[in-house]
Design a protein around this motif. Structure first.
Motif, PDB file in Angstrom:
ATOM      1  N   PHE A 101      63.411   7.951 -56.237  1.00 40.86           N
ATOM      2  CA  PHE A 101      63.148   9.328 -56.673  1.00 40.86           C
ATOM      3  C   PHE A 101      61.677   9.530 -57.040  1.00 40.86           C
ATOM      4  O   PHE A 101      61.341  10.368 -57.877  1.00 40.86           O
ATOM      5  CB  PHE A 101      64.066   9.689 -57.845  1.00 40.86           C
ATOM      6  CG  PHE A 101      65.462  10.028 -57.417  1.00 40.86           C
ATOM      7  CD1 PHE A 101      65.812  11.330 -57.100  1.00 40.86           C
ATOM      8  CD2 PHE A 101      66.410   9.030 -57.278  1.00 40.86           C
ATOM      9  CE1 PHE A 101      67.100  11.635 -56.688  1.00 40.86           C
ATOM     10  CE2 PHE A 101      67.705   9.319 -56.859  1.00 40.86           C
ATOM     11  CZ  PHE A 101      68.050  10.631 -56.557  1.00 40.86           C
ATOM     12  N   SER A 102      60.799   8.786 -56.375  1.00 37.94           N
ATOM     13  CA  SER A 102      59.353   8.932 -56.587  1.00 37.94           C
ATOM     14  C   SER A 102      58.635   9.471 -55.363  1.00 37.94           C
ATOM     15  O   SER A 102      57.415   9.675 -55.409  1.00 37.94           O
ATOM     16  CB  SER A 102      58.739   7.582 -56.984  1.00 37.94           C
ATOM     17  OG  SER A 102      59.220   7.157 -58.236  1.00 37.94           O
ATOM     18  N   ALA A 103      59.351   9.689 -54.270  1.00 40.01           N
ATOM     19  CA  ALA A 103      58.706  10.187 -53.050  1.00 40.01           C
ATOM     20  C   ALA A 103      58.074  11.552 -53.302  1.00 40.01           C
ATOM     21  O   ALA A 103      58.637  12.397 -54.001  1.00 40.01           O
ATOM     22  CB  ALA A 103      59.727  10.270 -51.923  1.00 40.01           C
ATOM     23  N   SER A 104      56.897  11.765 -52.739  1.00 41.80           N
ATOM     24  CA  SER A 104      56.212  13.051 -52.923  1.00 41.80           C
ATOM     25  C   SER A 104      56.788  14.139 -52.031  1.00 41.80           C
ATOM     26  O   SER A 104      56.748  15.319 -52.368  1.00 41.80           O
ATOM     27  CB  SER A 104      54.719  12.886 -52.637  1.00 41.80           C
ATOM     28  OG  SER A 104      54.508  12.364 -51.332  1.00 41.80           O
ATOM     29  N   ASP A 105      57.351  13.755 -50.885  1.00 42.51           N
ATOM     30  CA  ASP A 105      57.956  14.708 -49.963  1.00 42.51           C
ATOM     31  C   ASP A 105      59.417  14.931 -50.377  1.00 42.51           C
ATOM     32  O   ASP A 105      60.214  13.989 -50.384  1.00 42.51           O
ATOM     33  CB  ASP A 105      57.894  14.161 -48.543  1.00 42.51           C
ATOM     34  CG  ASP A 105      58.439  15.138 -47.503  1.00 42.51           C
ATOM     35  OD1 ASP A 105      59.047  16.163 -47.893  1.00 42.51           O
ATOM     36  OD2 ASP A 105      58.273  14.864 -46.294  1.00 42.51           O
ATOM     37  N   PRO A 106      59.799  16.174 -50.737  1.00 44.04           N
ATOM     38  CA  PRO A 106      61.188  16.422 -51.161  1.00 44.04           C
ATOM     39  C   PRO A 106      62.219  15.982 -50.131  1.00 44.04           C
ATOM     40  O   PRO A 106      63.334  15.588 -50.494  1.00 44.04           O
ATOM     41  CB  PRO A 106      61.213  17.940 -51.371  1.00 44.04           C
ATOM     42  CG  PRO A 106      59.798  18.310 -51.662  1.00 44.04           C
ATOM     43  CD  PRO A 106      58.958  17.387 -50.829  1.00 44.04           C
ATOM     44  N   ALA A 107      61.881  16.023 -48.858  1.00 45.67           N
ATOM     45  CA  ALA A 107      62.820  15.635 -47.818  1.00 45.67           C
ATOM     46  C   ALA A 107      63.125  14.135 -47.851  1.00 45.67           C
ATOM     47  O   ALA A 107      64.124  13.688 -47.281  1.00 45.67           O
ATOM     48  CB  ALA A 107      62.279  16.022 -46.444  1.00 45.67           C
ATOM     49  N   GLU A 108      62.265  13.373 -48.516  1.00 47.56           N
ATOM     50  CA  GLU A 108      62.469  11.924 -48.591  1.00 47.56           C
ATOM     51  C   GLU A 108      63.261  11.493 -49.828  1.00 47.56           C
ATOM     52  O   GLU A 108      63.585  10.316 -49.977  1.00 47.56           O
ATOM     53  CB  GLU A 108      61.116  11.217 -48.578  1.00 47.56           C
ATOM     54  CG  GLU A 108      60.351  11.408 -47.268  1.00 47.56           C
ATOM     55  CD  GLU A 108      59.014  10.699 -47.269  1.00 47.56           C
ATOM     56  OE1 GLU A 108      58.664  10.100 -48.323  1.00 47.56           O
ATOM     57  OE2 GLU A 108      58.323  10.743 -46.242  1.00 47.56           O
TER      58      GLU A 108
END
Length: 520
Positions: free
Chosen positions: A409-416
């Motif tokens: 839950f650290s990805a910058s892209d919401p889709a990731e």
């Protein structure tokens, strides 16, 4: 069933229901040999008996009809021993004061699977059997407290709030989370469980399942209300908890119910009937609940089983799903045990071998070397690690799980970011086995898991994601404390009854009795 088979079955039941064993044998259950089975293998009826009577359970009589003597199930109330003060006042009650919820549904499912035994011995709540592998804290029984797991819903989409005097089933977990994640009702209609549409509606951006293995529901809610589990309390403020929790499938064991809650079907359909059982077809003992075999759990599934992750993937193929430290993970985009399988196939890890083998011990040594040091973390009660090796081992696993969840839950892209995620913690199980519910070590196991939950919730809040998350906190079973005055074993009685007939048997668990099968 041949005449000899019937004679052996009757002899075994008679031996196990002898009043001399009544202190530690609650009831015995077996498929009615006169009733037959439906085309799917489900028995048309199941018989249960204790030292004072027997009853027949079927679709028309799910609570049972007395066959002889008195009814062997004193109560079938899923809400027995509530409010929690009643449980505390009568811990590990004798059979005559106990309750056995949903007996027909659970026993019929259990006996559908060909891997199930000829008969099942239900341990009394306080049975203390260390010589056969028992612990101070125990589970596995049909009874209500060992079968009661938490069912807490919190966050986006929850439509009811507070403490609700109701119960669910653990098979409701998968359809409820799938429903919250947008899987249509038509795709969930054939499951044993049902989506709790009365509690939650779809729409959350992130659906997160939290399992605290063996997390005792009464203690969990009580400690949260008293401020000793502040992060469970944090969930409760934004949602609801069923005071009757969720009724586990029988037996109330780990692998049975991890599989049940994440597939939405009972053991008669998914095929995992116990932590250890005898596979008649292959003529071998199977031990699914071992750290060396967890990554192979999906190999045991029967045809037609669909996991939560597969259900979401079928209807939302573009989203990511994650399974952290969970054995029932087939179909997840990111999976802890998927990484284990990949490492093994690439030859980068020790061969785990069979459960309990020298190779599996080498494998666990390798695993331990890769885990975080629990003594280096302030999210672990260090003194309990010194007292109990399992507490230390599972604390390390839970720390790794926390860092994995934070990373996902650290990805910058919401889709990731995962649309659906599941995170299992295990320190609670080790702690309750070590001391039983309400013991000091059990309480600290719950508090440690609560601290780690708090770190994860804080991370979500800092990222601005918390308000878009739905959480379901549950467990795979409950716990009761074994009592020093409830001792005994039934192997001698079975030998006395079956040896004169020339009938061998295996007793796995103990409690799964396979007739006509030679012991090792």
């Amino acid at each position: 069933m041949t005449h000899l088979d019937r004679t052996a079955l009757d002899a075994a039941v008679s031996a196990l229901t002898d009043p001399a064993l009544a202190g530690f044998v609650a009831v015995v259950a077996w498929p009615d040999p006169d009733a037959g089975r439906d085309p799917a293998g489900r028995p048309w009826a199941v018989l249960v008996a204790d030292a004072h009577g027997s009853a027949r359970l079927d679709d028309e009589h799910p609570e049972g009809v007395v066959v002889a003597g008195r009814h062997p199930l004193p109560s079938t109330d899923p809400m027995a021993f509530l409010p929690y003060e009643l449980e505390v006042a009568d811990p590990s009650p004798d059979h005559d004061r106990n309750a056995y919820p949903l007996p027909w549904l659970r026993l019929a499912s259990f006996f559908t699977e060909q891997r199930s035994p000829d008969l099942a011995v239900v341990h009394a709540a306080g049975h203390w059997f260390p010589e056969q592998g028992g612990h101070r804290g125990e589970h596995g029984s049909l009874d209500v407290i060992q079968s009661r797991a938490p069912f807490v819903l919190s966050g986006a989409g929850v439509v009811r709030h507070g403490l609700i005097e109701e119960h669910a089933r653990l098979v409701d977990v998968m359809p409820t989370l799938a429903h919250a994640a947008g899987v249509p009702a038509s795709a969930l209609a054939g499951l044993d469980g049902v989506p709790r549409t009365d509690l939650v509606e779809p729409g959350a951006a992130h659906v997160i399942g939290l399992l605290w293995d063996g997390g005792h529901v009464g203690s969990l809610i009580d400690l949260a209300l008293r401020g000793e589990l502040p992060n469970v309390a944090r969930l409760l403020r934004r949602g609801c908890a069923l005071t009757g929790g969720a009724v586990a499938e029988f037996p109330s064991l780990t692998l049975v119910n991890h599989t049940s809650m994440l597939t939405g079907v009972g053991p008669g359909r998914h095929g995992v009937v116990g932590n250890v059982y005898w596979d008649r077809h292959h003529g071998r003992r199977v031990v699914p609940n071992d750290a060396a075999t967890w990554h192979k759990t999906s190999e045991l599934y029967r045809e037609g089983v669909t996991t939560l992750f597969e259900a979401v993937l079928a209807h939302r193929p573009d989203v990511r799903t994650a399974s952290v430290n969970e054995m029932t993970e087939r179909g997840a985009w990111a999976s802890t045990f998927g990484l284990v399988r990949a490492a093994l196939s690439a030859g980068e890890s020790a061969d785990p071998g069979e459960a309990g083998s020298a190779e599996s011990r080498d494998f666990l040594t390798t695993v331990r070397a890769l885990l975080p040091d629990p003594y280096a973390s302030d999210l672990v009660t260090h003194v309990r690690c010194e007292e109990d090796d399992d507490y230390a081992f599972y604390s390390a696993i839970d720390l790794l799980g926390l860092s994995t969840m934070v990373g996902l839950f650290s990805a910058s892209d919401p889709a990731e970011l995962p649309a659906v995620a599941w995170w299992s913690q295990y320190t609670t199980d080790a702690a309750h086995h070590a001391g039983g519910p309400r013991s000091g070590i059990a309480t600290e196991g719950l508090k440690d898991c609560d601290q780690r939950l708090g770190v994860f919730l804080d991370h979500l809040e800092q990222r601005g994601l918390l308000d878009d998350c739905l959480f379901l906190l549950t467990a795979d079973h409950g716990f009761e404390t074994a009592r020093d005055d409830v001792r005994g074993e039934w192997g001698s009685a079975l030998h006395a009854a079956l040896d004169p007939l020339g009938v061998p048997f295996r007793d796995e668990g103990p409690g799964f009795v396979y007739l006509g099968v030679h012991p090792d």
